[in-house]
Design an enzyme around this catalytic site. Structure first.
Site, short mmCIF file in Angstrom:
data_model
loop_
_atom_site.label_atom_id
_atom_site.label_comp_id
_atom_site.label_asym_id
_atom_site.label_seq_id
_atom_site.Cartn_x
_atom_site.Cartn_y
_atom_site.Cartn_z
N GLU A 164 2.07 2.08 -4.90
CA GLU A 164 1.43 2.47 -6.16
C GLU A 164 0.91 1.30 -7.00
OE1 GLU A 164 4.06 4.58 -8.85
OE2 GLU A 164 5.84 3.77 -7.92
N GLU B 103 -1.72 6.19 -6.06
CA GLU B 103 -0.49 6.16 -5.26
C GLU B 103 -0.56 7.12 -4.08
OE1 GLU B 103 3.04 7.61 -7.27
OE2 GLU B 103 4.35 6.52 -5.92
N HIS C 292 7.80 1.66 -3.68
CA HIS C 292 9.22 1.75 -3.31
C HIS C 292 9.42 2.52 -2.02
CE1 HIS C 292 8.83 5.78 -5.26
NE2 HIS C 292 8.01 5.12 -6.05
N ASP D 123 5.31 11.44 -2.88
CA ASP D 123 5.11 10.93 -4.24
C ASP D 123 3.68 10.41 -4.30
OD1 ASP D 123 5.15 9.43 -6.59
OD2 ASP D 123 6.92 8.25 -6.05
N ASP E 216 1.34 11.30 -12.16
CA ASP E 216 2.17 10.90 -11.04
C ASP E 216 3.08 12.08 -10.71
OD1 ASP E 216 3.93 9.71 -9.24
OD2 ASP E 216 3.98 7.80 -10.32
N HIS F 109 14.00 5.82 -4.74
CA HIS F 109 13.86 4.36 -4.71
C HIS F 109 15.01 3.79 -3.90
CE1 HIS F 109 10.93 3.80 -8.11
NE2 HIS F 109 11.26 5.07 -8.26
CO LIG Z 1 4.79 8.26 -8.05
#
Ligand SMILES: [Co+2]
Length: 297
Positions: free
Chosen positions: A188, A283, A155, A95, A84, A163
């Site tokens: 994710e 993700e 998120h 992300d 990740d 977040h």
């Molecule tokens: Co991530």
């Protein structure tokens, strides 16, 4: 195109390259530390900054593991490995995550998380409830005969904030408002096998931290350390390993422990599948547009 959008797209491109590199280097026997450092350095070589330490999750380790300084762990035989990664430009964060299987037995689990991510991306558009996205994710993972991890969520992302506010559940039945145009989300899904608990629990290991608040600190070294954290890592998560190489003080460990004990910085505990079963993750970061969403990773 707006300057903000351009920055998100560029961060997305960097994050994509990190995934390609991760696929190329993750193999049996490769030290986890080498993977983390290689990907973090590449982020900088490509013109970005890490939005958080590289998370590398082996088998049942689901989130928040990054190598500590001097980590001797390596990728074990037959493992399933989640990477990740996050890159940012000026706080504009992308992300994204992939999972690599070192044994064919894990391949279905990877497909299941990927398909769930795809169904989430197809569901997301303005006006849709986040609960509908969660339902789509769960339905897809169940179709594979697998279980979603129910206590981890996607998120909302904002500038310098990983977040914020709304979450995107990975199961049905969790309400949390509607998706709006212009919002950015990291979606994710995590999938595990039918015999698993289907949720993660905290372990006692902590390698990733965030700045919390100002505190009176006793030692000079602790004050030096916190000044550095405030200057370099005030808004985004950081690794204890990073501080080791960034700050040279005589009693690093004691100073670091003082920051933790005073809750000046707060750890993210390593999260593991509650019954120890393997977990996969997929993700993307998406920008919500008028008729759907744009995947930037
Ligand atoms: Co991530």
């Amino acid at each position: 195109m707006s300057e903000v959008l351009e920055k998100y797209l560029e961060a997305g491109k960097i994050a994509k390259r990190l995934k390609d590199e991760a696929r190329a280097i993750v193999d049996v026997g490769v030290p986890l530390l080498e993977v983390c450092e290689r990907l973090e350095h590449l982020t900088v070589e490509l013109g970005g900054k890490p939005a958080f330490p590289v998370n590398i999750g082996v088998n049942d380790v689901t989130a928040h593991y990054t190598s500590p300084a001097g980590d001797l762990n390596a990728v074990p035989e037959g493992a399933i490995v989640k990477l990740d990664v996050g890159a940012h430009l000026d706080g504009h964060i992308a992300d994204t995550a992939i999972t690599v299987a070192l044994s064919p037995e894990h391949e279905e689990l990877i497909l299941s998380a990927q398909a769930a991510l795809q169904s989430a991306v197809e569901t997301i558009k303005p006006g849709v409830k986040v609960s509908e996205v969660g339902a789509a994710i769960e339905k897809t993972i169940s179709r594979f005969g697998h279980k979603p991890i129910r206590n981890l969520m996607g998120h909302r992302i904002e500038r310098y904030s990983l977040h914020t506010g709304k979450s995107i559940p990975n199961v049905s039945g969790i309400e949390g408002g509607k998706i709006e145009e212009g919002e950015i989300y990291a979606v994710e899904p995590f999938a595990t096998v039918q015999e698993a608990a289907g949720f993660v629990r905290d372990s006692n290991e902590t390698f990733i931290f965030r700045y919390n608040r100002e505190k009176r600190l006793k030692s000079v070294d602790a004050r030096t350390l916190v000044d550095h954290v405030k200057k370099e890592h005030r808004f985004l998560p950081f690794a204890s390993r990073w501080l080791h190489s960034e700050v040279h003080i005589p009693s690093f460990e004691a100073a670091f422990q003082e920051l933790v004990a005073s809750r000046c910085i707060i750890p993210y505990r390593v999260l593991v599948e509650a019954r120890g079963f393997p977990v996969s993750q997929a993700e993307h970061t998406v920008i919500v547009e008028r008729d759907g969403c744009r995947v930037i990773t």
